[in-house]
Design an enzyme around this catalytic site. Structure first.
Site, PDB file in Angstrom:
ATOM      1  N   LYS A   1       0.833  -1.206   0.000  1.00  0.00           N
ATOM      2  CA  LYS A   1       0.000   0.000   0.000  1.00  0.00           C
ATOM      3  C   LYS A   1       0.869   1.259   0.000  1.00  0.00           C
ATOM      4  O   LYS A   1       0.670   2.178  -0.802  1.00  0.00           O
ATOM      5  CB  LYS A   1      -0.927  -0.004   1.215  1.00  0.00           C
ATOM      6  CG  LYS A   1      -1.996   1.089   1.164  1.00  0.00           C
ATOM      7  CD  LYS A   1      -2.809   1.124   2.446  1.00  0.00           C
ATOM      8  CE  LYS A   1      -3.532  -0.171   2.706  1.00  0.00           C
ATOM      9  NZ  LYS A   1      -4.672  -0.387   1.803  1.00  0.00           N
TER      10      LYS A   1
ATOM     11  N   ARG B   1      -4.102   2.556   8.013  1.00  0.00           N
ATOM     12  CA  ARG B   1      -4.280   1.308   7.269  1.00  0.00           C
ATOM     13  C   ARG B   1      -3.024   0.444   7.337  1.00  0.00           C
ATOM     14  O   ARG B   1      -1.909   0.956   7.381  1.00  0.00           O
ATOM     15  CB  ARG B   1      -4.602   1.611   5.797  1.00  0.00           C
ATOM     16  CG  ARG B   1      -5.828   2.481   5.576  1.00  0.00           C
ATOM     17  CD  ARG B   1      -5.879   2.984   4.135  1.00  0.00           C
ATOM     18  NE  ARG B   1      -6.965   3.932   3.922  1.00  0.00           N
ATOM     19  CZ  ARG B   1      -8.182   3.616   3.482  1.00  0.00           C
ATOM     20  NH1 ARG B   1      -8.471   2.359   3.207  1.00  0.00           N
ATOM     21  NH2 ARG B   1      -9.107   4.529   3.309  1.00  0.00           N
TER      22      ARG B   1
ATOM     23  N   GLY C   1      -8.069  -8.012   3.952  1.00  0.00           N
ATOM     24  CA  GLY C   1      -8.970  -8.194   5.084  1.00  0.00           C
ATOM     25  C   GLY C   1      -8.369  -8.855   6.300  1.00  0.00           C
ATOM     26  O   GLY C   1      -9.031  -9.009   7.329  1.00  0.00           O
TER      27      GLY C   1
ATOM     28  N   MET D   1      -5.723  -7.866   8.182  1.00  0.00           N
ATOM     29  CA  MET D   1      -5.288  -6.937   9.237  1.00  0.00           C
ATOM     30  C   MET D   1      -6.285  -5.792   9.342  1.00  0.00           C
ATOM     31  O   MET D   1      -7.299  -5.773   8.655  1.00  0.00           O
ATOM     32  CB  MET D   1      -3.875  -6.457   8.942  1.00  0.00           C
ATOM     33  CG  MET D   1      -2.845  -7.578   9.082  1.00  0.00           C
ATOM     34  SD  MET D   1      -1.194  -7.054   8.632  1.00  0.00           S
ATOM     35  CE  MET D   1      -1.350  -6.811   6.865  1.00  0.00           C
TER      36      MET D   1
ATOM     37  N   ARG E   1      -3.008  -2.243  -6.432  1.00  0.00           N
ATOM     38  CA  ARG E   1      -2.119  -3.387  -6.223  1.00  0.00           C
ATOM     39  C   ARG E   1      -2.378  -4.391  -7.327  1.00  0.00           C
ATOM     40  O   ARG E   1      -3.437  -4.368  -7.970  1.00  0.00           O
ATOM     41  CB  ARG E   1      -2.381  -4.029  -4.858  1.00  0.00           C
ATOM     42  CG  ARG E   1      -3.803  -4.543  -4.669  1.00  0.00           C
ATOM     43  CD  ARG E   1      -4.062  -4.977  -3.245  1.00  0.00           C
ATOM     44  NE  ARG E   1      -5.467  -5.316  -3.021  1.00  0.00           N
ATOM     45  CZ  ARG E   1      -6.011  -5.481  -1.830  1.00  0.00           C
ATOM     46  NH1 ARG E   1      -5.278  -5.332  -0.753  1.00  0.00           N
ATOM     47  NH2 ARG E   1      -7.284  -5.787  -1.700  1.00  0.00           N
TER      48      ARG E   1
ATOM     49  N   HIS F   1     -15.331  -9.048   0.873  1.00  0.00           N
ATOM     50  CA  HIS F   1     -14.270  -9.856   1.482  1.00  0.00           C
ATOM     51  C   HIS F   1     -14.344 -11.308   1.003  1.00  0.00           C
ATOM     52  O   HIS F   1     -13.338 -11.914   0.634  1.00  0.00           O
ATOM     53  CB  HIS F   1     -14.390  -9.809   3.012  1.00  0.00           C
ATOM     54  CG  HIS F   1     -13.477 -10.754   3.710  1.00  0.00           C
ATOM     55  ND1 HIS F   1     -13.868 -12.019   4.091  1.00  0.00           N
ATOM     56  CD2 HIS F   1     -12.179 -10.651   4.053  1.00  0.00           C
ATOM     57  CE1 HIS F   1     -12.854 -12.635   4.666  1.00  0.00           C
ATOM     58  NE2 HIS F   1     -11.820 -11.831   4.653  1.00  0.00           N
TER      59      HIS F   1
ATOM     60  N   SER G   1      17.801 -42.402  -8.496  1.00  0.00           N
ATOM     61  CA  SER G   1      16.528 -41.750  -8.205  1.00  0.00           C
ATOM     62  C   SER G   1      16.505 -41.478  -6.707  1.00  0.00           C
ATOM     63  O   SER G   1      16.609 -42.409  -5.906  1.00  0.00           O
ATOM     64  CB  SER G   1      15.359 -42.658  -8.596  1.00  0.00           C
ATOM     65  OG  SER G   1      14.131 -42.067  -8.229  1.00  0.00           O
TER      66      SER G   1
ATOM     67  N   CYS H   1      12.001 -38.673  -6.781  1.00  0.00           N
ATOM     68  CA  CYS H   1      10.653 -39.232  -6.910  1.00  0.00           C
ATOM     69  C   CYS H   1       9.871 -39.159  -5.609  1.00  0.00           C
ATOM     70  O   CYS H   1       8.808 -39.746  -5.489  1.00  0.00           O
ATOM     71  CB  CYS H   1      10.728 -40.680  -7.397  1.00  0.00           C
ATOM     72  SG  CYS H   1      11.618 -41.759  -6.257  1.00  0.00           S
TER      73      CYS H   1
ATOM     74  N   TYR I   1      15.524 -34.867 -13.976  1.00  0.00           N
ATOM     75  CA  TYR I   1      14.063 -34.854 -13.916  1.00  0.00           C
ATOM     76  C   TYR I   1      13.585 -34.821 -12.471  1.00  0.00           C
ATOM     77  O   TYR I   1      14.333 -35.119 -11.529  1.00  0.00           O
ATOM     78  CB  TYR I   1      13.477 -36.070 -14.633  1.00  0.00           C
ATOM     79  CG  TYR I   1      13.704 -37.393 -13.938  1.00  0.00           C
ATOM     80  CD1 TYR I   1      12.828 -37.844 -12.947  1.00  0.00           C
ATOM     81  CD2 TYR I   1      14.787 -38.208 -14.267  1.00  0.00           C
ATOM     82  CE1 TYR I   1      13.027 -39.055 -12.297  1.00  0.00           C
ATOM     83  CE2 TYR I   1      15.002 -39.421 -13.628  1.00  0.00           C
ATOM     84  CZ  TYR I   1      14.125 -39.839 -12.634  1.00  0.00           C
ATOM     85  OH  TYR I   1      14.319 -41.022 -11.982  1.00  0.00           O
TER      86      TYR I   1
END
Length: 927
Positions: free
Chosen positions: A28, A99, A108, A110, A372, A490, A798, A865, A885
């Site tokens: 902000k 703010r 929403g 804070m 934003r 919200h 692997s 994996c 991979y």
């Protein structure tokens, strides 16, 4: 030594900060500064940095107030000078808003306080100066209500009760039989202020503060405190936002949208945050303040004419009534609309991304309060990135980096089956705030949603309106539906950020929290009843509606194609069935990185033969049982290799401890005794003999194959036999046989000998040779440390990062839940190491094994994996250490593909930056 700067001012086209200072000033504060610099009208103000937030929690409130006092007082005078008002002066009052603003958007989560600076004297002066007594007292009652809630801790005593302030408002409106807040007259607003203050005194024992400076410090500290409130902590945990980032606090001069019919407030988007369409859209309220829009207390009107007509159609409102009662801003405030449209275009062009903007119109003058990069659904994220690329606003590398890998998961969620939709009963319509298909049991409260979800049930959260306190329930819900609120409330914003299906403003719904009922046009639904939501159309549907799988098409497919253009890391899948293999291949998997053979044994016929093999006392008995298993295994491998034709399929030999397969119940033991022609007591004796104190470190993996080589021989016959059959049919099978859990090279050598001898014999008998590789799973630290010895024999590595993490940390995967929450809370661990790869410890072992292995065998193929194969930061690590991979579950394949592409693009960006740096240095040297 220069004193540390803690406060940055902005206003009148000038600013001490800019957009690049997001980490210090929060989103902000940085964007308010930037908007000033590019000529957007922004009320003047100042920002207290995120670093001060950390100081606040380290040094305490009093110490930080002392540190800030002089700078804040100077900055207030800066606002006074630019606004030509004085803070706390009844004759010429300045009011401010306070703010929050973290570097990452947390809508929403804070706290915000508006209209700060009012007291009994100042409100009279404001009324006199503006000539608008109603506006002054409306602002005052809003301030007392918001300050009481945020700073003084006025919360409902019970979840079934409404906010104490709202209860007072409803009582006052009831006295004159009015429905809307903006119908209250001055006397009623004055009465509200008095009643609010009495409620505060009764609850807190303290008078409401009248000193504006005291009010300001209370608000600043409350915003810092809100960084550590329950909902903010939960949101950060969900979004992976570190607590040490802190929040900035921005104090801005108030501009008022509640000064009458020439004033308004609203939220708008430069593109559709739900679908990604290039359509300017948003909502506004006349004679209101910003919280009215985002809180969903009043259902707002649409900004554009097109949006207004679409909204009216969904609500069943005629065009004539729409124009009279619910006109768009384009119709009712055409000059303001044009200014708004032009500035939103300017902001999108400047930031090169879809913007989410808040604005206020004060008596015909437009002010921007915030911009934003907007929260968006996964679908919108991909569309916007690809559209901006096609519009030449961004390049290919930026388009790839714009997309969050984990949000791709939303595009893979099921959608409603069209035939089932046609049959479903539509109960009512609302606004399609976030697309998707949601189906589950009705739940009315956030904590109940979490409890029902923990029982394994799907839930739909039904609310009159949502508040930030509902975050935990929204997080576990399949979908959210509210009676009130618009597309920018919200519920809508948070749901889109989470990728949750959401419908807002379903005005025909009546919710009774105490009775836990939902009534729609006379039809009563109870908590626990099924409800379905179509977030794409806004339809609320009765009961359970069937769904079907999503597909990779359109912009999603184009993004994946773009990823393939840049990525160096291949993505395989973990799949044990032909169906999973086919799904993964449709998502772009280039092979199978882990096929777990033990998952193939649990069908009735297979498990009986498997148990017979395990429970046999002799080699002959085991071989007889294995001969029964062989054809089943061969069919399984045939189907999987066929599905993955022309792609590598890495098949892990039997890995789990044998006790996992044997019957532990009496009924199963009796069945096996009958099958094998022996007594139940013999079966029980054998089962007991297989029991191990620590089975995960016991008789499993290659230890099984080396103890019972006939198991390895059978599995080799099944794999090679399936491959030979496919080769004869014209396919190109590419099996890889993986030996699990080796710690020393001798374990691998013994298994390799069995595999190669068995395969050679089959090639000789069949008169055909199939290419295959033999490798190993590196999942024991000793194997990583001696990888150079193993690589002399193994053709690929692997990394089984699940067990490698388990053995490196000494944490049991099955028991970590008993202490992990405490470790995360106390920051002993920052993340769960079984979800996010530990790059320092486990990662070091992986890198060491890769380097040692390739020093001996340069062409050594390496991959992972474990579950980490689909986690974006872990995928990026795998790219950096040079793996070939990663392998992950089918539905995480697109996520891994995007993360792999982003890792490659990051390298290119760094190379470009290095080139620019060297060029600049060269130019400087020439001068």
């Amino acid at each position: 030594m220069t004193a540390k700067k803690r406060v940055y001012t902005f206003g009148n086209g000038k600013a001490e900060g800019n957009a690049d200072m997001r980490n210090l000033l929060g989103g902000k504060g940085a964007n308010c500064a930037e908007m000033n610099l590019i000529g957007v009208p922004v009320p003047p103000g100042f920002t207290i940095t995120t670093e001060v937030c950390n100081e606040y929690f380290q040094k305490g409130k009093e110490a930080v107030v002392a540190l800030l006092k002089d700078d804040v007082e100077k900055s207030v005078k800066h606002i006074e000078k630019l606004m030509n008002n004085n803070f706390g002066d009844p004759k010429n009052p300045l009011l401010v808003s306070v703010r929050s603003g973290a570097r990452a958007s947390m809508p929403g989560m804070m706290d915000t306080i508006l209209n700060l600076g009012l007291n009994d004297e100042v409100v009279k002066g404001l009324a006199k100066k503006t000539g608008n007594e109603r506006f002054a007292y409306d602002s005052y009652r809003r301030f007392v209500q918001m300050y009481g809630d945020v700073v003084l801790g006025m919360k409902p005593a019970d979840k079934t009760e409404i906010d104490p302030f709202e209860a007072i408002i409803e009582e006052v409106k009831k006295e004159r039989d009015i429905k809307l807040d903006n119908e209250m007259n001055v006397d009623e607003l004055m009465k509200l202020v008095k009643l609010f203050k009495q409620a505060i005194k009764k609850r807190t024992g303290k008078e409401f503060p009248s000193d504006p400076i005291e009010q300001l410090w209370g608000a600043i500290c409350a915003v810092f405190d809100s960084w550590m409130n329950e909902r903010a902590i939960l949101y950060r945990k969900m979004e992976g936002i570190p607590s040490e980032w802190g929040t900035a606090v921005s104090v801005m001069a108030m501009v008022f949208g509640n000064m009458g019919n020439t004033s308004a407030t609203g939220v708008c988007f430069s593109r559709d945050a739900a679908t990604g369409e290039n359509i300017f859209n948003g909502e506004y309220l006349v004679n209101a303040q910003g919280e009215d829009v985002v809180a969903g207390i009043r259902t707002p009107q649409q900004i554009t004419l097109e949006g207004s007509r679409r909204w009216a159609k969904l609500q069943g409102i005629s065009e004539e009534i729409r124009k009279t009662k619910y006109p768009s801003m384009e119709e009712s405030m055409p000059e303001i609309f044009k200014q708004l449209y032009d500035i939103q275009g300017k902001l999108e062009d400047h930031y090169k991304d879809m913007q989410d903007m808040e604005f206020t119109v004060q008596e015909g003058k437009l002010w921007f309060l915030q911009t934003r990069n907007g929260k968006r659904t996964g679908f919108a994220m991909v569309k916007i990135a690809m559209d901006l690329l096609r519009e030449d606003m961004i390049d290919e590398k930026t388009a790839i980096m714009r997309c969050e890998p984990n949000k791709l998961d939303e595009l893979l969620h099921p959608v409603f089956d069209k035939i089932a939709l046609r049959r479903a009963k539509v109960l009512t319509h609302g606004l399609p705030a976030s697309p998707g298909a949601g189906c589950g049991h009705i739940v009315f409260f956030a904590d109940d949603a979490a409890k029902v979800h923990a029982m394994g049930k799907r839930v739909i959260l039904v609310r009159i309106e949502t508040s930030p306190e509902d975050l935990a329930g929204m997080a576990v819900a399949e979908g959210i539906v509210t009676c009130r609120g618009g597309m920018t409330s919200h519920a809508a914003v948070v749901a889109r950020g989470m990728g949750k299906c959401c419908i807002t403003g379903a005005g025909e719904m009546q919710v009774d929290y105490k009775k836990k009922t939902l009534t729609i046009n006379g039809e009563v639904l109870n908590e626990g009843d099924y409800l379905s939501l179509n977030g794409s159309t806004g339809e609320v549907l009765k009961g359970r509606v069937d769904t079907k799988a999503a597909e990779v098409t359109g912009d999603f497919a184009e993004l994946m194609y773009l990823c393939d253009k840049y990525t160096k890391l291949h993505v395989r899948t973990n799949a044990d069935t032909p169906r999973d293999a086919a799904v993964a291949r449709s998502f772009g998997a280039e092979g199978i990185g882990l096929c777990r053979t033990e998952h193939m044994f649990f069908e009735e016929k297979k498990i009986r033969a498997m148990r017979e093999m395990i429970l046999s006392e002799t080699k002959e008995g085991r071989e007889a049982a294995l001969n029964k298993i062989l054809p089943y295994q061969m069919i399984d491998f045939y189907e999987i290799l066929k599905t993955m034709d022309n792609c590598p399929v890495n098949i892990r030999l039997l890995d789990p401890p044998l006790h996992e397969f044997v019957p532990h119940d009496l009924e199963g033991q009796e069945a096996m005794a009958k099958e094998m022609g022996i007594t139940v007591q013999e079966i029980q004796r054998r089962v007991a003999a297989l029991n191990e104190a620590n089975p995960m470190l016991g008789h499993r993996g290659c230890r099984l194959g080396n103890t019972y080589p006939e198991i390895t021989a059978m599995q080799t016959k099944a794999i090679i036999g399936a491959a030979i059959k496919l080769r004869k049919e014209g396919y190109d099978p590419r099996p890889e046989i993986m030996v699990p859990l080796i710690g020393i090279v001798n374990e691998f050598d013994a298994q390799e000998k069995v595999i190669r001898e068995t395969a050679s014999q089959m090639f000789k008998e069949e008169g055909i040779v199939v290419r295959f590789k033999i490798g190993t799973m590196i999942e024991i630290p000793r194997a990583a440390l001696t990888a150079d010895k193993i690589a002399k024999h193994a053709e690929y590595f692997s990394f089984g990062t699940n067990d490698l993490t388990q053995m490196t940390f000494g944490y049991s995967r099955d028991d970590i839940a008993s202490f992990l929450p405490t470790y995360l809370e106390k920051k002993i661990l920052n993340v769960d190491p079984f979800q996010v790869l530990d790059q320092e410890g486990v990662g070091q072992l992986i890198q060491m094994a890769v380097n040692k292995g390739r020093a001996v065998r340069p062409e050594l193929i390496c991959g992972i994996c474990g579950e980490h194969g689909g986690e974006p930061t872990s995928v990026m690590f795998c790219h950096r250490v040079g793996l070939n991979y990663v392998s992950c579950s089918p539905f995480r394949v697109p996520i891994a593909r995007l993360a792999a592409a982003q890792a490659a693009v990051e390298d290119l960006i760094k190379e470009d930056e290095e080139k620019k740096k060297r060029k600049a240095e060269h130019e400087a040297a020439k001068k």
